[in-house]
Design an enzyme around this catalytic site. Sequence first.
Site, short mmCIF file in Angstrom:
data_model
loop_
_atom_site.label_atom_id
_atom_site.label_comp_id
_atom_site.label_asym_id
_atom_site.label_seq_id
_atom_site.Cartn_x
_atom_site.Cartn_y
_atom_site.Cartn_z
NE ARG A 42 -14.16 0.72 3.60
CZ ARG A 42 -14.37 0.24 2.27
NH1 ARG A 42 -14.30 -0.90 1.98
NH2 ARG A 42 -14.76 1.09 1.24
CB CYS A 43 -11.11 2.92 11.06
SG CYS A 43 -10.14 2.76 12.29
CD GLN A 60 -3.09 -1.04 2.14
OE1 GLN A 60 -3.28 -1.99 2.69
NE2 GLN A 60 -3.63 0.31 2.56
CD GLU A 115 -9.73 5.29 6.88
OE1 GLU A 115 -9.60 6.32 7.86
OE2 GLU A 115 -8.40 4.85 6.76
N1 PCD Z 1 -14.88 13.50 -1.79
C1 PCD Z 1 -14.48 12.22 -2.47
C2 PCD Z 1 -13.66 11.20 -1.83
C3 PCD Z 1 -13.49 10.19 -2.20
N2 PCD Z 1 -13.80 9.90 -3.58
C4 PCD Z 1 -13.08 8.53 -4.10
O1 PCD Z 1 -13.42 7.53 -3.44
C5 PCD Z 1 -12.32 6.66 -3.37
C6 PCD Z 1 -11.62 6.63 -1.81
O2 PCD Z 1 -11.04 7.79 -1.44
P1 PCD Z 1 -10.45 8.11 -0.25
O3 PCD Z 1 -11.25 8.13 0.99
O4 PCD Z 1 -9.44 9.30 -0.49
O5 PCD Z 1 -9.51 6.79 0.17
P2 PCD Z 1 -8.11 6.29 -0.68
O6 PCD Z 1 -7.05 6.77 0.28
O7 PCD Z 1 -8.28 6.56 -1.75
O8 PCD Z 1 -8.21 4.84 -0.29
C7 PCD Z 1 -7.96 4.24 1.19
C8 PCD Z 1 -9.24 3.78 1.70
O9 PCD Z 1 -10.11 2.69 0.73
C9 PCD Z 1 -10.94 2.11 1.25
N3 PCD Z 1 -11.72 1.49 0.14
C10 PCD Z 1 -11.11 0.63 -0.40
N4 PCD Z 1 -12.10 0.11 -1.40
C11 PCD Z 1 -11.65 -0.91 -2.27
N5 PCD Z 1 -12.37 -1.46 -3.30
N6 PCD Z 1 -10.41 -1.96 -1.75
C12 PCD Z 1 -9.77 -1.44 -0.77
O10 PCD Z 1 -8.76 -2.20 -0.38
C13 PCD Z 1 -9.99 -0.39 -0.06
N7 PCD Z 1 -9.41 0.08 1.13
C14 PCD Z 1 -10.26 0.99 2.14
C15 PCD Z 1 -9.17 1.57 3.05
S1 PCD Z 1 -8.87 0.62 4.30
MO1 PCD Z 1 -6.90 1.63 5.50
O11 PCD Z 1 -5.79 1.14 4.61
O12 PCD Z 1 -7.36 0.68 6.72
O13 PCD Z 1 -6.08 3.02 6.36
S2 PCD Z 1 -7.74 3.46 4.03
C16 PCD Z 1 -8.92 2.89 3.10
C17 PCD Z 1 -11.21 7.14 -4.32
O14 PCD Z 1 -11.34 6.76 -5.39
C18 PCD Z 1 -11.73 8.68 -4.48
O15 PCD Z 1 -11.30 9.44 -5.39
C19 PCD Z 1 -14.66 10.69 -4.30
O16 PCD Z 1 -14.84 10.53 -5.38
N8 PCD Z 1 -14.95 12.00 -3.72
CU LIG Z 2 -8.28 2.51 13.38
#
Ligand code: PCD
Ligand SMILES: [Cu+]
Length: 807
Positions: A385-386, A238, A761
């Site tokens: 996802r936070c 990433q 997120e």
């Molecule tokens: N106002 C606004 C904002 C935003 N957007 C869009 O929506 C999307 C997202 O963005 P953002 O919020 O800035 O974010 P990024 O940096 O691009 O990415 C990151 C995130 O992203 C989510 N989502 C998703 N989806 C998918 N399909 N796969 C994946 O793996 C994933 N992962 C998850 C996670 S866990 Mo961490 O790493 O835990 O810290 S953190 C995270 C991109 O396409 C953009 O451009 C729009 O349209 N408008």
């Molecule tokens: Cu977190």
Amino acid sequence: MNVQTPPSAEERVEKLQGLGSSRKRVEDARFTQGKGNYVDDIKLPGMLFGDFVRSPYGHARIKSINKDAALALPGVVAVLTAEDLKPLNLHYMPTLAGDVQAVLADEKVLFQNQEVAFVVAEDRYIAADAVDLVEVDYEELPALTDAFKAMDADAPLLREDIKDKMEGAHGPRKHHNHIFHWEEGDEAGASKALADAEVTVEELITYQRVHPCPLETCGCVASMDKINGKLTLWGTFQAPHAVRTVASLITNIPEHNIRVISPDIGGGFGNKVGVYPGYICSAVASIVTGVPIKWVEDRIENLTATAFARDYHMTGKLAATKDGKITGLHCHVLADHGAFDACADPTKFPAGFFHICTGSYDIPVAYVGVDGVYTNKAPGGVAYRCSFRVTEAAYMIERMIDILALKLEMDPVELRMKNFIRKEQFPYASALGWEYDSGDYHTAMQKALDSVSHQALRDEQAQNRAAFDRGETRKLMGIGVAHFTEIVGAGPVKNCDILGLGMFDSCEIRIHPTGSAIARLGTISQGQGHATTFAQILASEIGIPAEDITLEEGDTDTAPYGLGTYGSRSTPVAGAATAMAGRKIRAKAQMIAAYLLEVHEDDLEWDIDRFQVKGNPEAHKTMKEIAFASYNQAIPGLEPGLEAVSYYDPPNMTYPFGAYICVVDVDVDTGVTDVRSFYALDDCGTRINPMIIEGQVHGGLTEALAIAMGQDISYDEIGNVQGGSLMDFFLPTAVETPVWQTDHTTTPSPHHPIGAKGVGESPNVGGVPALSNAVIDAFAHKGLTHSQMPHDHWRVWKTAQSLGLTG
Ligand code: PCD
Ligand SMILES: [Cu+]
């Protein structure tokens, strides 16, 4: 004669498919036809395959390792152990949190499935067979799996390698299993607010250990070209540039001789931020053998040995007046980091941005203290996802608000409305030190309430409760409300770095003579759709249709340096860089147009896809014409070509927010919880692509459902990991997933060049508390204040039973 009318302004805007257009995802033509190019698709001549011997024990001493039988198997090329890595000083690697992690277990194993030896063979099957032939003699040691016992006087010593090092990466350690203590805010003030309060509530809120579980597991191909001294690493990274820098620092291969490529990634969700032993072992094996090595995990390895998320035990205390004005917050967190501190957080923040835990509320005084401890569990601590512990923070405060509402006998919505930061208070300085950029919480909440007919739902619930008491139904209805404030887009370099690398991001644009373009970014899409959306930002900035702009990410030999994609930072940071680089292009284009039209630059104005002479729109040069001129005209005082690069250091983070309302029906006899409806209103400022945003919200809500209703990576007393395969780790399918209803308000970020905030997120941050609040609300009238996630059938049934509701 055929007279063509020039396209109207609307048609020209439409053609660009810029900001606000629900442009179809350009990457999907490839993905839906099986033409994606993932790590496991990379096949190089002579490539060998790696596989790990892993520990069956949670805590044990390694007495001996015998490789003979494995090495005797035809097709086996090498078996690496810590002893082989020691001369290279690679048996430990630095973690993102300033700790070190064993690449291959050195004398001891500290969690089940820890990497003990790396087998290299001609194919993956031989490697797997050889793994079984490596004989490891272990002496089992007492395992520590209860974080609350980590700092007991008689707790087993886990980290012998640092037992005398009582100064950790984040300050002094109080015990051999202690990692750090970190705090923010005014402890005395918060304690006083509690002591003086008319009403207080306190609760231990645990956010269980879970795992992002992306569809594609982690993997890499390492290829050392001994003739040129170049190492190429393809991997599920990433943050490819950061991987290159770290790889250079730990192998001493000069950075220009390392090329890191993140090809297509099949979901990251935070799991692919960290550096894993497989990457190091593959690189070492390729350096030693001179041939490419591939290593790709299986599902069990991914679930049990790569970075987990959460595992936070949060004790929250709220102080309030009788009529519901919150006067203080105090919170202590016991953070279970597993065997090595491999949390992915900006260096200064060992608990990430947990101190956003005052949430959407104007709380005058607050304190948070966090203690991190070692246990015999897999290392990690990624976002899932936070961004950086925001989900934990949102969960804690959103549960505490419901608990306080119950005590005050007030509707939880009313309590929220009463304490929201008001629109006119933005930019808002929180008691724990953040500056919220913009927001309008009352409007968002009101829109949510009206959309779901909240009052009607409460009336229906009252009837349901009466019917339940009369014995007419065995189902209880629960309504869960959550209002979250996210913090995404790290950023600012002055207080956010990872391993010393400031968290800016970048974009480089090159316009070709015929008016099409390529843009390269320091981020990397894992499914988010960057190739679609970032071209849209540019289309609006430089007037070239999105379809004429190629977007490229993930190759460190071509992309400008950036810190990668996680923490919803791509839009706030790289998206801003894209707009800024576009503006540089436009500034040069203006000079070119002025020359071509023989007017002063100031006499020109920008109009969608062209510069025109003010008051005389007939006299204009389109971006396409300007692009060509930049390559074929000698313009005095100007270099040929049309290119720009921007490295963007955001002045602040962005603070997206949202109001979520969920309705559940709980069957008290079976514990089965049916999510009847889920409404999610998100405000992520200016929306680039509404369709992609909707997809992001759907995905994030589904992950929230997974966490709130079933995911749990737990360990038994002797250190066996439970929930390590998809047999018992909950991954929702279409069957369990309800219809998600999405909505939005738009409050632009005042400091982002196009006003956009992150969104990826948000649905997880707000979704988990909304679901959990709904389940607990179903039982609230029977005296339940809190119950532990996940709300799987068994736990919900136990709750019903403990309240005397089961038959
Ligand atoms: N106002 C606004 C904002 C935003 N957007 C869009 O929506 C999307 C997202 O963005 P953002 O919020 O800035 O974010 P990024 O940096 O691009 O990415 C990151 C995130 O992203 C989510 N989502 C998703 N989806 C998918 N399909 N796969 C994946 O793996 C994933 N992962 C998850 C996670 S866990 Mo961490 O790493 O835990 O810290 S953190 C995270 C991109 O396409 C953009 O451009 C729009 O349209 N408008
Ligand atoms: Cu977190």
